[in-house]
Design a protein around this motif. Structure first.
Motif, short mmCIF file in Angstrom:
data_model
loop_
_atom_site.label_atom_id
_atom_site.label_comp_id
_atom_site.label_asym_id
_atom_site.label_seq_id
_atom_site.Cartn_x
_atom_site.Cartn_y
_atom_site.Cartn_z
N UNK A 67 -128.52 33.49 45.52
CA UNK A 67 -129.72 34.17 45.02
C UNK A 67 -129.39 35.64 44.78
N UNK A 68 -130.30 36.34 44.12
CA UNK A 68 -130.10 37.73 43.79
C UNK A 68 -131.13 38.61 44.49
N UNK A 69 -130.69 39.76 45.00
CA UNK A 69 -131.56 40.70 45.68
C UNK A 69 -131.93 41.80 44.69
N UNK A 70 -133.03 41.61 43.98
CA UNK A 70 -133.34 42.49 42.86
C UNK A 70 -133.87 43.85 43.29
N UNK A 71 -134.10 44.05 44.58
CA UNK A 71 -134.56 45.37 45.03
C UNK A 71 -133.39 46.31 45.32
N UNK A 72 -132.16 45.81 45.27
CA UNK A 72 -130.98 46.66 45.45
C UNK A 72 -130.34 46.94 44.10
N UNK A 73 -129.97 48.20 43.87
CA UNK A 73 -129.36 48.59 42.60
C UNK A 73 -127.94 48.09 42.43
#
Length: 604
Positions: free
Chosen positions: A315-321
């Motif tokens: 999965x992807x952690x979209x809150x991290x740049x």
């Protein structure tokens, strides 16, 4: 943001922290390698969590080092006020994970600044922080962290700050301890006693290995320590790296989670540790393997969690740049579901090496190997995703077929050499000959005199450099000499080796990648086995120069930016360094199935 090579590692054999040369802990997952990070500044910025402890004026340290052969890190700053040292380590795990930082005044009086920004769940959750007796307690959901220190602390903008002065001879400890929020808090550790215990542990561990000597002793020893730091002691599993999503190209999308146990990486790490004299790690890994792969051999995966978990959804952690805006940040790894035939060969080769190095065979271990071999007999001629985990169409990768040959070779030899091990040696030897002929017929380009990446293709691939190392052909075979020449001519950049050609078309992602460091170490081995010793030594010593100031390597190297790329510290890079260094020191070639013997040091 700090460069990847600006980080050092400390760990407790269950997790690891990355500490920059500015004194900031920018990455730490608690309580284990693959847990959510409580410091994730590495993949975003300070607001995602970090622990800074440095002179108030900030800046890069003057020097740093590991204390002797340990994972105790010393970082020093010199300024107009004096000299101060920060000692960082994680003591061997007791009740709970601790990270200890001791500020030591060396000369003068230096103003120090500490800034603790805890953010659970990869920077997403701000904890509630309050004073709890003589310690600070931060709680959010299942996580609780306690900070104990005699230094004055105060809250400021969702962080805990500490401003104080140290003079020559002062020692100010900070102890950070994690526990489950719903359990009784663990007994506090004494920082100075923990330092002594940690130092003793690592010195004793080094003392159990071979008494290494020679010009590459320090580099090999540091890599062995790093590989040990990537082992998960409770189970014997070995992670590929301590981090996730450090990019293969800054700003690019090839950002993968390496905090899991690849069978390939683990077996190669195992070979390096055995070569260094560490057979206990081989026994622990074999026990982890028996548990992880128990069941139907057809269900063998290329990777598992540190506890043997099979489902590793990506999965992807979209809150991290992302590191320097390299997105996405990924956790989990979808490559766990791929078919990579070489894994059978690497696993059976690793078990064979452990056996030939003195690890007593067990009935369960041999039954597993027979089951794996019998399944490989039915699938070796299939297409697969290959060593590089290509996310495109499957192919007949040459490296995969060579490693299938390795599996049959090691299993047949085991039966011939050990009367207590039973199996159809004649059948396996016949299959070994069939695979050997198949590779030579379809994986070798007669016109160009080189092995190629896959059957019927023209593209080159650095993985074929391992052919002489595993004993498939002699190192001075004309076909290998031609392959070395072709790779040096067509698959190198600035003298270092690329993984393979056409990376973008293979995985469908834009952009490129750096130079995969292990490939250049494989070239060192190939040159050495071909008798080109001067060239091998020259390349090896150039690779040593790519390590950072404390001897660490990540996955890749950017020749244009002259910087490290990819997850760090990378087991693949460090076990390749160990193998190449010991071969060059021993002054002769060997197959990976034969223990490296050092002058004057008997192999156990």
């Amino acid at each position: 943001m700090a460069r990847i090579e600006d980080y050092a590692i400390v760990g407790d054999l269950q997790t690891a922290a990355l500490i920059s040369n500015e004194g900031s802990v920018d990455w730490l997952c608690l309580p284990r390698f693959d847990s959510p990070a409580c410091f994730a500044a590495l993949l975003d910025g300070p607001e995602a969590g970090r622990w800074l402890l440095a002179p108030a004026g900030g800046g890069t340290c003057t020097r740093r080092r590991y204390v002797e052969d340990t994972l105790v890190l010393e970082t020093e700053w010199e300024n107009t006020q004096g000299t101060v040292r920060v000692i960082d380590f994680m003591p061997p795990r007791g009740q709970a994970p601790d990270i200890v930082r001791i500020v030591e005044g060396v000369s003068g009086s230096v103003q120090m600044h500490g800034e603790l920004t805890l953010r659970f769940d990869y920077g997403r959750v701000r904890p509630w922080v309050h004073q709890d007796g003589d310690q600070l307690l931060a709680v959010a959901g299942p996580d609780a962290v306690r900070l104990r220190t005699p230094a004055p602390t105060s809250g400021h903008e969702w962080s805990t700050v500490a401003d104080f002065t140290v003079s020559a001879g002062d020692r100010v400890p900070f102890v950070l301890t994690w526990s489950a929020s719903y359990e009784r808090h663990p007994r506090p550790v004494d920082a100075e006693q923990a330092l002594r215990d940690t130092f003793t542990y690592w010195k004793e561990w080094c003392g159990r290995g071979h008494d290494l000597s020679g010009r590459y002793r320090d580099a090999v020893r540091r890599s062995l320590l790093t590989l040990k730091a990537l082992t998960y002691q409770p189970t014997g599993g070995i992670v590929a790296a301590a981090t996730t999503s450090l990019p293969e190209q800054v700003g690019g999308p090839r950002n993968w989670d390496y905090r899991y146990c690849w069978l390939r990486d683990s077996t190669y790490t195992l070979q390096a540790l055995i070569a260094g004299g560490y057979l206990d790690e081989a026994k622990a890994w074999r026990e982890w393997l028996l548990r992880a792969v128990a069941g139907d051999p057809a269900d063998l995966q290329i990777m598992y969690g540190v506890d043997g978990t099979r489902r590793l959804p990506e999965s992807e952690l979209d809150w991290l740049r992302g590191y320097q805006n390299s997105s996405p940040v990924r956790v989990g790894n979808a490559a766990a579901d791929q078919l990579q035939l070489d894994v059978w060969g690497e696993t059976l080769d690793g078990l064979a090496l452990a056996r030939e190095s003195g690890l007593a065979a067990t009935e369960d271990a041999w039954d597993l190997q027979v089951a794996l071999m019998e399944h490989l007999e039915t699938i070796w001629d299939q297409t697969d995703n290959g060593l590089w985990e290509v996310r495109g169409p499957r192919r007949h990768f040459t490296h995969s077929k060579v490693m299938a040959w390795v599996a049959t070779d090691r299993m047949a030899k085991a039966v011939r050499r050990h009367p207590t091990l039973h199996g159809p040696a004649d059948r396996w030897e016949a299959l070994r000959d069939t695979i050997h002929a198949d590779v030579l017929a379809h994986g070798f380009d007669q016109d160009r005199n080189t092995f190629v990446q896959s059957y019927g293709a023209t593209a080159l691939d650095a993985s074929v450099l391992i052919i002489p190392r595993v004993g498939f052909l002699p190192g001075d075979d004309p076909r290998m000499l031609g392959t070395i020449d072709a790779i040096q001519r067509e698959l190198t950049q600035g003298g270092l080796v690329l993984r393979y050609q056409n990376a973008e078309s293979d995985d469908g992602l834009p952009g490129g990648e750096g130079l995969f460091l292990a490939c250049s170490f494989w070239m060192v081995d190939a040159l050495h086995l071909a008798g080109r010793q001067t060239d091998a030594i020259g390349l090896f010593e150039r690779l040593l120069d790519l390590r950072n100031d404390v001897g660490l390597l990540s996955e890749e190297w950017d020749p244009a930016g002259k910087r490290q790329l990819g997850n760090t510290p990378q087991a693949f890079s460090h076990f390749a360094l160990v193998t190449s260094g010991l071969q060059l020191h021993a002054g002769r070639g060997h197959g990976s199935h034969e223990p490296i013997r050092h002058p004057g040091v008997p192999t156990r």
